[in-house]
Write a protein that holds these residues in place. Structure first.
Motif, PDB file in Angstrom:
ATOM      1  N   HIS A   1      -5.707  -2.815  12.735  1.00  9.33           N
ATOM      2  CA  HIS A   1      -4.507  -2.115  13.200  1.00  9.33           C
ATOM      3  C   HIS A   1      -4.194  -2.465  14.654  1.00  9.33           C
ATOM      4  O   HIS A   1      -5.096  -2.650  15.468  1.00  9.33           O
ATOM      5  CB  HIS A   1      -4.716  -0.604  13.113  1.00  9.33           C
ATOM      6  CG  HIS A   1      -4.441  -0.056  11.753  1.00  9.33           C
ATOM      7  ND1 HIS A   1      -3.211   0.454  11.382  1.00  9.33           N
ATOM      8  CD2 HIS A   1      -5.220   0.037  10.666  1.00  9.33           C
ATOM      9  CE1 HIS A   1      -3.264   0.845  10.130  1.00  9.33           C
ATOM     10  NE2 HIS A   1      -4.466   0.608   9.673  1.00  9.33           N
TER      11      HIS A   1
ATOM     12  N   ARG B   1      -6.474   5.960   8.057  1.00  7.67           N
ATOM     13  CA  ARG B   1      -6.765   4.531   7.942  1.00  7.67           C
ATOM     14  C   ARG B   1      -7.999   4.288   7.069  1.00  7.67           C
ATOM     15  O   ARG B   1      -8.040   3.321   6.298  1.00  7.67           O
ATOM     16  CB  ARG B   1      -6.910   3.918   9.338  1.00  7.67           C
ATOM     17  CG  ARG B   1      -5.575   3.871  10.055  1.00  7.67           C
ATOM     18  CD  ARG B   1      -5.652   3.496  11.516  1.00  7.67           C
ATOM     19  NE  ARG B   1      -4.328   3.683  12.133  1.00  7.67           N
ATOM     20  CZ  ARG B   1      -4.051   3.435  13.401  1.00  7.67           C
ATOM     21  NH1 ARG B   1      -5.000   3.004  14.226  1.00  7.67           N
ATOM     22  NH2 ARG B   1      -2.826   3.637  13.867  1.00  7.67           N
TER      23      ARG B   1
ATOM     24  N   ASN C   1      -8.385   0.147  15.025  1.00  6.38           N
ATOM     25  CA  ASN C   1      -7.411   0.102  16.132  1.00  6.38           C
ATOM     26  C   ASN C   1      -7.662  -1.125  16.992  1.00  6.38           C
ATOM     27  O   ASN C   1      -8.621  -1.884  16.775  1.00  6.38           O
ATOM     28  CB  ASN C   1      -7.389   1.404  16.953  1.00  6.38           C
ATOM     29  CG  ASN C   1      -8.549   1.547  17.926  1.00  6.38           C
ATOM     30  OD1 ASN C   1      -9.354   0.631  18.124  1.00  6.38           O
ATOM     31  ND2 ASN C   1      -8.656   2.696  18.554  1.00  6.38           N
TER      32      ASN C   1
ATOM     33  N   ASN D   1      -0.082   5.364   8.129  1.00  9.10           N
ATOM     34  CA  ASN D   1      -1.396   4.762   8.332  1.00  9.10           C
ATOM     35  C   ASN D   1      -2.100   4.411   7.032  1.00  9.10           C
ATOM     36  O   ASN D   1      -2.798   3.394   6.950  1.00  9.10           O
ATOM     37  CB  ASN D   1      -2.281   5.709   9.146  1.00  9.10           C
ATOM     38  CG  ASN D   1      -1.872   5.773  10.599  1.00  9.10           C
ATOM     39  OD1 ASN D   1      -1.936   4.795  11.316  1.00  9.10           O
ATOM     40  ND2 ASN D   1      -1.427   6.948  11.040  1.00  9.10           N
TER      41      ASN D   1
ATOM     42  N   GLN E   1       2.217  -1.980  14.901  1.00  9.66           N
ATOM     43  CA  GLN E   1       3.057  -0.785  14.929  1.00  9.66           C
ATOM     44  C   GLN E   1       4.300  -1.017  15.791  1.00  9.66           C
ATOM     45  O   GLN E   1       4.229  -1.711  16.811  1.00  9.66           O
ATOM     46  CB  GLN E   1       2.278   0.403  15.496  1.00  9.66           C
ATOM     47  CG  GLN E   1       1.050   0.782  14.681  1.00  9.66           C
ATOM     48  CD  GLN E   1       0.552   2.160  15.040  1.00  9.66           C
ATOM     49  OE1 GLN E   1       1.241   3.151  14.804  1.00  9.66           O
ATOM     50  NE2 GLN E   1      -0.634   2.246  15.603  1.00  9.66           N
TER      51      GLN E   1
END
Length: 236
Positions: free
Chosen positions: A208, A130, A181, A96, A226
């Motif tokens: 992310h 993060r 996120n 991260n 991811q």
């Protein structure tokens, strides 16, 4: 035991876990903790009482989530996406810090100096890591992050929208926003649209987790995608 299956990240993760489980004649029990420690403890105890073959968990808190009840019952545990400090277990996760650092460097490379950050709770490792990556990139570029530009809270769409509105209504708003996120990103995008601003002309966004609809954005936004299915398969 995950935080919320309505989050597309966990939806894809659970699908990968189930595919491997089914291929080996196992069935899947799914519990949503909703980041609620009491609810998570209830589900962990339930899994221990049911003597399940194994548990994959995404801890609601690094410092407070304990898998001890499962260990005591001799049940193997793998953590995914987040770490647990109380009961260290094998863990499958993204780097991260590096991902957040790369995303922030990308924004800096494109000329942004006043960058906002909206990150999930710092009580979970992914949120804290993060933010750390964001701060590292700012520091190496010689930029002092303004505390007014950093928002931390629940990793849901409503928080992302609320934090983005606060950033966009500052007397000197950021020219770019780093999001921690996918749901925070969605909320931030809605807030930017509500304010009548354009991406990336008025404010750039980098964040992310990829979501299927992101390919429909024009212009698009930069994300750290991811390898969710690989993470789920590896954990199982």
């Amino acid at each position: 035991i995950i935080s919320d299956v309505e989050n597309p990240f966990y939806t894809s993760l659970v699908r990968a876990v189930e595919d491997v489980a089914y291929a080996h004649d196992y069935s899947l029990l799914l519990c949503n903790s909703d980041e609620d420690l009491e609810k998570e403890r209830t589900y962990i105890q339930f899994m221990a009482d049911e003597r399940v073959a194994g548990v994959i968990g995404s801890p609601a808190s690094e410092q407070e989530t304990s898998f001890a009840a499962l260990f005591d019952a001799g049940i193997p545990v793998v953590s995914v996406d987040r770490r647990s400090a109380l009961t260290p277990v094998d863990t499958v996760l993204l780097d991260n810090v590096a991902a957040a650092r790369d995303l922030t460097r990308h924004l800096i490379h494109h000329g942004h100096r006043r960058i906002g950050a909206i990150v999930p709770n710092l009580s979970i490792t992914s949120g804290r890591e993060r933010l750390a990556g964001f701060l590292q990139a700012m520091e190496e570029a010689g930029l002092a992050p303004d505390p007014a530009l950093i928002h931390e809270g629940k990793g849901i769409e409503a928080f992302g929208a609320q934090a983005a509105r606060a950033l966009l209504h500052l007397p000197e708003r950021p020219t770019a926003i780093f999001t921690g996120n996918n749901l925070i990103t969605l909320g931030a995008l809605k807030a930017i649209q509500e304010c009548g601003l354009r991406i990336p002309d008025d404010v750039a966004v980098a964040g992310h987790d990829e979501m299927p609809w992101m390919s429909l954005l024009a212009p698009g936004i930069t994300v750290a995608a991811q390898p969710i299915h690989e993470m789920g398969r590896t954990a199982m």
